[in-house]
Design an enzyme around this catalytic site. Structure first.
Site, PDB file in Angstrom:
ATOM      1  CB  CYS A 192      -0.973  -0.173   1.063  1.00  0.00           C
ATOM      2  SG  CYS A 192      -2.334   0.875   0.705  1.00  0.00           S
ATOM      3  CD  GLU A 246      -2.056  -6.153   5.561  1.00  0.00           C
ATOM      4  OE1 GLU A 246      -1.632  -6.394   4.414  1.00  0.00           O
ATOM      5  OE2 GLU A 246      -2.697  -4.912   5.868  1.00  0.00           O
ATOM      6  CG  HIS A 297      -3.993  -3.503   3.113  1.00  0.00           C
ATOM      7  ND1 HIS A 297      -2.944  -3.209   3.963  1.00  0.00           N
ATOM      8  CD2 HIS A 297      -4.703  -2.284   2.554  1.00  0.00           C
ATOM      9  CE1 HIS A 297      -3.018  -1.833   3.920  1.00  0.00           C
ATOM     10  NE2 HIS A 297      -3.966  -1.547   3.209  1.00  0.00           N
TER      11      HIS A 297
END
Ligand SMILES: NC(=O)CC[C@H](N)C(=O)O
Length: 388
Positions: free
Chosen positions: A253, A339, A337
């Site tokens: 990001c 994650e 993202h």
């Protein structure tokens, strides 16, 4: 409570957090769940968040995390948003892990929130006009006074200081070592690395990166708030490092934007950003599509990338950049993202690819792997569970 936008739009609702006046950029997120993760994501620092899903609060908020830990579902030690805007707040929560209501949590951290807002109208307005500055304040307060006194975050370099650690922190996890450059990184980036048996050196963005990178097997540049162009010091430090560094660099990001700027590329502000958990992206090499979690207001300009670099992912909704990679060296990054938290985990294979590359370059006696070019080729041809 009242919400006023800089174009004069005024909306009135009821307070369910702290009755305080704040100002900030008003943004919207389309995710249906995940408010605990979203509210604590440091990328939202300084912003007033609107959740487009109408019912918010029904599953409450879990117990606070252990002090000093990076326990989920929290993404940081505190709520990061300036304020929260919802259509229908649900005070009577029901969830096995919940110990308090969303309103109680917000109030305890001094964060104002408003319910009873037509968030569909508000979101359409933000989509038409673009992201706007707004003020959220108790209805009895005078707007002119609010404009003079509402608490706001200085969105230039100051915002990064608020969300990054003061000193480097080491989390012991295993023999492989990753330097995480933190200008507001989500805790799940740390958890994602620890889960894979990696030691993480989490360093503030203003730390001596080149020095810290020497003992690490790779660098991960994390997410964060604000405009990447306000991180000139980090961009310059990274630019210097790119000239000599041979180990893998991965960006997430804000990390994608920083890597692009350091490489000589450019970024721009999107009209209203991508914030949600169902943003479709395409890997331009494999043509495979992924559903991803996103929270960003800026993007890399494809056409600004110097010859060594190529666009890696694009957003299928609007064609903007969602990732870049070096054609020659093991440097790559994504705008979404991997994650998640909240959101789909389709892209978590990227952590595995990054770490496999770090491990291969650390442990290999094959001198070809030690040269960056071969490592980049290795990444492209490695089949992974996520891509098979
Ligand atoms: N999640 C992030 O890292 C966001 C990066 C940057 N603050 C943006 O809005 O584009």
């Amino acid at each position: 409570m009242k919400l006023v936008l800089e174009d004069g739009t005024t909306m009135t609702g009821r307070c369910f957090g702290a009755p305080r006046a704040v100002s900030g950029e008003v943004v919207f997120n389309t995710g249906m769940t995940g408010y605990v993760e979203t509210l604590t994501d440091p990328s939202y620092r300084g912003q007033i968040l609107t959740i487009t899903y109408p019912l918010v609060g029904s599953y409450g908020v879990p117990a606070p995390r252990r002090a000093g830990s990076v326990d989920g579902p929290y993404e940081a030690d505190r709520i990061q948003v300036q304020g929260l805007v919802v259509q229908s707040y649900v005070e009577r929560y029901s969830h096995h892990a919940a110990v308090r209501s969303l309103g109680a949590w917000l109030a305890s951290e001094g964060i104002p929130a408003i319910t009873g807002i037509d968030t569909r109208t508000l979101t359409r307005r933000l989509r038409e006009v673009g992201t706007m500055k707004g003020w959220l304040f108790p209805a009895e307060m005078d707007l002119e006074r609010v404009k003079r006194s509402a608490e706001a975050v200085d969105m230039r370099e100051e915002v990064f200081r608020l969300v990054s650690p003061r000193e480097p922190i080491t989390y012991e996890g295993g023999p492989l070592k990753v330097l995480l450059i933190d200008a507001g990184a989500k805790d799940n980036i740390v958890r994602s690395l620890l889960r894979r048996g990696v030691t993480v050196i989490r360093a503030p963005y203003h730390a001596p990166i080149a020095e810290l990178a020497e003992s690490a097997d790779g660098i991960l540049i994390g997410n964060g708030p604000g405009d990447p162009k306000d991180l000139g010091q980090l961009v310059t430090a990274l630019r210097g490092l790119l000239g000599t560094y041979t180990k893998p660099i991965f960006g997430i990001c804000l990390g994608n934007q920083i890597l692009a700027l350091a490489a000589g590329g450019d970024t721009f502000k999107l009209p209203y950003g991508h914030r949600g958990v169902n943003q479709p992206v395409q890997d331009l090499l494999s043509r495979r599509c992924y559903v991803t979690s996103q929270n960003h207001g800026y993007a890399v300009k494809h056409e600004s990338l110097p010859a060594e670099w190529e666009p890696w992912f694009v957003n299928i909704n609007d064609g903007t950049n969602e990732g870049i990679r070096s054609r020659l060296r093991p440097f790559f990054s994504v705008q979404f993202h991997p994650e998640a938290t909240p959101g789909p985990e389709d892209a978590s294979y990227l952590f595995d690819d990054f770490l496999r590359l770090c491990g291969a370059m650390k442990g290999s006696s094959d001198s070809r792997l030690k040269t960056a070019g071969a490592a980049a080729v290795d990444l492209r041809s490695t089949p992974t569970a996520g891509r098979s």
